[in-house]
Scaffold this motif. Structure first.
Motif, PDB file in Angstrom:
ATOM      1  N   GLN A  69       6.817  -0.749   6.061  1.00 35.30           N
ATOM      2  CA  GLN A  69       7.581   0.394   5.560  1.00 35.30           C
ATOM      3  C   GLN A  69       6.797   1.120   4.465  1.00 35.30           C
ATOM      4  O   GLN A  69       6.753   2.348   4.428  1.00 35.30           O
ATOM      5  N   ALA A  70       6.167   0.360   3.582  1.00 34.33           N
ATOM      6  CA  ALA A  70       5.376   0.968   2.510  1.00 34.33           C
ATOM      7  C   ALA A  70       4.193   1.731   3.095  1.00 34.33           C
ATOM      8  O   ALA A  70       3.881   2.843   2.663  1.00 34.33           O
ATOM      9  N   ILE A  71       3.539   1.146   4.091  1.00 37.25           N
ATOM     10  CA  ILE A  71       2.394   1.798   4.732  1.00 37.25           C
ATOM     11  C   ILE A  71       2.819   3.120   5.348  1.00 37.25           C
ATOM     12  O   ILE A  71       2.099   4.130   5.240  1.00 37.25           O
ATOM     13  N   ASP A  72       3.975   3.147   5.974  1.00 34.82           N
ATOM     14  CA  ASP A  72       4.478   4.372   6.603  1.00 34.82           C
ATOM     15  C   ASP A  72       4.659   5.510   5.611  1.00 34.82           C
ATOM     16  O   ASP A  72       4.586   6.676   5.984  1.00 34.82           O
ATOM     17  N   HIS A  73       4.889   5.175   4.337  1.00 34.97           N
ATOM     18  CA  HIS A  73       5.117   6.192   3.315  1.00 34.97           C
ATOM     19  C   HIS A  73       3.850   6.573   2.553  1.00 34.97           C
ATOM     20  O   HIS A  73       3.881   7.464   1.716  1.00 34.97           O
ATOM     21  N   MET A  74       2.737   5.916   2.849  1.00 37.35           N
ATOM     22  CA  MET A  74       1.484   6.223   2.166  1.00 37.35           C
ATOM     23  C   MET A  74       0.763   7.345   2.899  1.00 37.35           C
ATOM     24  O   MET A  74       0.358   7.190   4.043  1.00 37.35           O
ATOM     25  N   LYS A  75       0.633   8.469   2.216  1.00 36.57           N
ATOM     26  CA  LYS A  75      -0.028   9.630   2.815  1.00 36.57           C
ATOM     27  C   LYS A  75      -1.493   9.744   2.397  1.00 36.57           C
ATOM     28  O   LYS A  75      -2.297  10.318   3.108  1.00 36.57           O
ATOM     29  N   ASN A  76      -1.808   9.219   1.221  1.00 32.07           N
ATOM     30  CA  ASN A  76      -3.177   9.347   0.720  1.00 32.07           C
ATOM     31  C   ASN A  76      -3.531   8.155  -0.168  1.00 32.07           C
ATOM     32  O   ASN A  76      -2.713   7.268  -0.378  1.00 32.07           O
ATOM     33  N   MET A  77      -4.734   8.179  -0.691  1.00 32.89           N
ATOM     34  CA  MET A  77      -5.202   7.065  -1.519  1.00 32.89           C
ATOM     35  C   MET A  77      -4.402   6.937  -2.807  1.00 32.89           C
ATOM     36  O   MET A  77      -4.231   5.841  -3.326  1.00 32.89           O
ATOM     37  N   GLY A  78      -3.897   8.034  -3.328  1.00 33.31           N
ATOM     38  CA  GLY A  78      -3.069   7.972  -4.531  1.00 33.31           C
ATOM     39  C   GLY A  78      -1.811   7.156  -4.293  1.00 33.31           C
ATOM     40  O   GLY A  78      -1.389   6.384  -5.160  1.00 33.31           O
ATOM     41  N   ASP A  79      -1.217   7.316  -3.105  1.00 35.31           N
ATOM     42  CA  ASP A  79      -0.029   6.523  -2.766  1.00 35.31           C
ATOM     43  C   ASP A  79      -0.372   5.038  -2.678  1.00 35.31           C
ATOM     44  O   ASP A  79       0.381   4.191  -3.167  1.00 35.31           O
ATOM     45  N   MET A  80      -1.509   4.726  -2.070  1.00 35.16           N
ATOM     46  CA  MET A  80      -1.962   3.334  -1.975  1.00 35.16           C
ATOM     47  C   MET A  80      -2.218   2.784  -3.370  1.00 35.16           C
ATOM     48  O   MET A  80      -1.797   1.680  -3.703  1.00 35.16           O
ATOM     49  N   LEU A  81      -2.878   3.560  -4.201  1.00 35.48           N
ATOM     50  CA  LEU A  81      -3.182   3.143  -5.566  1.00 35.48           C
ATOM     51  C   LEU A  81      -1.904   2.863  -6.348  1.00 35.48           C
ATOM     52  O   LEU A  81      -1.798   1.830  -7.011  1.00 35.48           O
ATOM     53  N   ASP A  82      -0.920   3.768  -6.275  1.00 31.12           N
ATOM     54  CA  ASP A  82       0.348   3.562  -6.975  1.00 31.12           C
ATOM     55  C   ASP A  82       0.997   2.257  -6.559  1.00 31.12           C
ATOM     56  O   ASP A  82       1.485   1.494  -7.392  1.00 31.12           O
ATOM     57  N   TYR A  83       1.008   1.992  -5.258  1.00 28.70           N
ATOM     58  CA  TYR A  83       1.624   0.780  -4.722  1.00 28.70           C
ATOM     59  C   TYR A  83       0.930  -0.471  -5.263  1.00 28.70           C
ATOM     60  O   TYR A  83       1.570  -1.403  -5.740  1.00 28.70           O
ATOM     61  N   VAL A  84      -0.396  -0.477  -5.209  1.00 26.02           N
ATOM     62  CA  VAL A  84      -1.158  -1.650  -5.664  1.00 26.02           C
ATOM     63  C   VAL A  84      -0.989  -1.847  -7.163  1.00 26.02           C
ATOM     64  O   VAL A  84      -0.756  -2.972  -7.616  1.00 26.02           O
TER      65      VAL A  84
ATOM     66  N   PHE B 202      -7.996  -2.388   6.877  1.00 26.24           N
ATOM     67  CA  PHE B 202      -8.120  -1.983   5.478  1.00 26.24           C
ATOM     68  C   PHE B 202      -6.956  -2.523   4.651  1.00 26.24           C
ATOM     69  O   PHE B 202      -7.149  -3.061   3.563  1.00 26.24           O
ATOM     70  N   VAL B 203      -5.747  -2.393   5.171  1.00 22.00           N
ATOM     71  CA  VAL B 203      -4.561  -2.891   4.466  1.00 22.00           C
ATOM     72  C   VAL B 203      -4.687  -4.396   4.228  1.00 22.00           C
ATOM     73  O   VAL B 203      -4.412  -4.890   3.128  1.00 22.00           O
ATOM     74  N   ILE B 204      -5.135  -5.130   5.229  1.00 20.76           N
ATOM     75  CA  ILE B 204      -5.315  -6.577   5.084  1.00 20.76           C
ATOM     76  C   ILE B 204      -6.364  -6.879   4.011  1.00 20.76           C
ATOM     77  O   ILE B 204      -6.185  -7.792   3.193  1.00 20.76           O
ATOM     78  N   SER B 205      -7.429  -6.096   3.980  1.00 20.72           N
ATOM     79  CA  SER B 205      -8.463  -6.282   2.956  1.00 20.72           C
ATOM     80  C   SER B 205      -7.897  -6.064   1.560  1.00 20.72           C
ATOM     81  O   SER B 205      -8.197  -6.820   0.631  1.00 20.72           O
TER      82      SER B 205
END
Length: 80
Positions: A60-75, A45-48
């Motif tokens: 390191q960023a992945i380790d700190h992502m707990k939910n989709m909101g964290d992924m969204l903020d990063y992107v 999924f991360v690669i996609s």
């Protein structure tokens, strides 16, 4: 690209990855707890997401992502 458009695209990527078009994805959705993604599915999924948005997501960023909101903020921070 708007935050909403990015979230919609990430949600679609998850649905395709998990082969479950019926999933309801929210910013609070946890990939591991709510979707049951194993480590291989999570990395795919991360690669996609990286390919879709032309960004790199560090381990390191992945380790700190707990939910989709964290992924969204990063992107959103890297795309805009």
């Amino acid at each position: 690209m708007t935050r909403e458009a990015i979230f919609e695209r990430i949600s679609e990527l998850i649905k395709v990855q998990m082969h479950r078009e019926d999933l309801e994805i929210t910013p609070e959705t946890s990939l591991q707890d709510d979707l049951g993604a194993d480590s291989i599915e999570l990395m795919e999924f991360v690669i996609s997401v990286e390919d879709e948005f032309g960004i790199e997501i560090t381990d390191q960023a992945i380790d700190h992502m707990k939910n989709m909101g964290d992924m969204l903020d990063y992107v959103v921070q890297r795309v805009n």
